[in-house]
Design an enzyme around this catalytic site. Sequence first.
Site, PDB file in Angstrom:
ATOM      1  CB  SER A 116      -0.935   0.012   1.217  1.00  0.00           C
ATOM      2  OG  SER A 116      -0.215   0.298   2.394  1.00  0.00           O
ATOM      3  CB  CYS A 117       1.746   3.897  -1.632  1.00  0.00           C
ATOM      4  SG  CYS A 117       0.764   3.961  -3.128  1.00  0.00           S
ATOM      5  CB  SER A 118      -0.348   8.254  -0.708  1.00  0.00           C
ATOM      6  OG  SER A 118      -1.269   9.276  -0.431  1.00  0.00           O
ATOM      7  N   GLY A 120      -2.001   4.313  -4.417  1.00  0.00           N
ATOM      8  CA  GLY A 120      -1.898   3.169  -5.297  1.00  0.00           C
ATOM      9  C   GLY A 120      -0.808   3.166  -6.343  1.00  0.00           C
ATOM     10  CD1 TRP A 145      -3.211   8.228   4.492  1.00  0.00           C
ATOM     11  CD2 TRP A 145      -3.513   6.445   5.795  1.00  0.00           C
ATOM     12  NE1 TRP A 145      -3.637   8.680   5.718  1.00  0.00           N
ATOM     13  CE2 TRP A 145      -3.830   7.594   6.540  1.00  0.00           C
ATOM     14  CE3 TRP A 145      -3.637   5.210   6.409  1.00  0.00           C
ATOM     15  CZ2 TRP A 145      -4.250   7.545   7.863  1.00  0.00           C
ATOM     16  CZ3 TRP A 145      -4.052   5.151   7.729  1.00  0.00           C
ATOM     17  CH2 TRP A 145      -4.350   6.315   8.443  1.00  0.00           C
TER      18      TRP A 145
END
Length: 157
Positions: A116-118, A120, A145
């Site tokens: 995961s990241c902010s 995608g 996120w």
Amino acid sequence: MLLTLKTFQWEETWRWKAVMLMILTLCLNSIKGNCHNFCTAVSKDVTYKELKILLNSKKIMLIDVRETWEILADGKIPESVNIPCEVGEALQMNPEDFKEKYNGVKPSKSDSLVFSCSAGVRSKKALDTAISLGFNSAQHYAGGWKEWATYERSEKK
């Protein structure tokens, strides 16, 4: 042998098709090792609800690839391990170095990973890297996120 225009056109068409088939075969053979990775990476997105179920099952390792300052400023998905944008390097570390640097057990190639990241983009890149290294059970949370935080806020109301 008498060649007519039709025979000539058919032979030229046949030759063209044969050449194209040979070129296609060469191309496919040259990417054969990557074809499986590409084909399996297409449907590796996890939804918010699926991620919640996976996290509750305790059968995945959630890797957050955002920078540490982003996690400190915004928060993180519970149980996630922060490996900021260095996934390829981290997944190739020896287990002792991984544990020392990331305070967790290094995943094996058969473990289920979710990146995961902010929002995608970086997690998709991390997914592609992991799959290229043989982590075939890897997935990514495309909502990241931002989506997680939105859903979590709405569930608490």
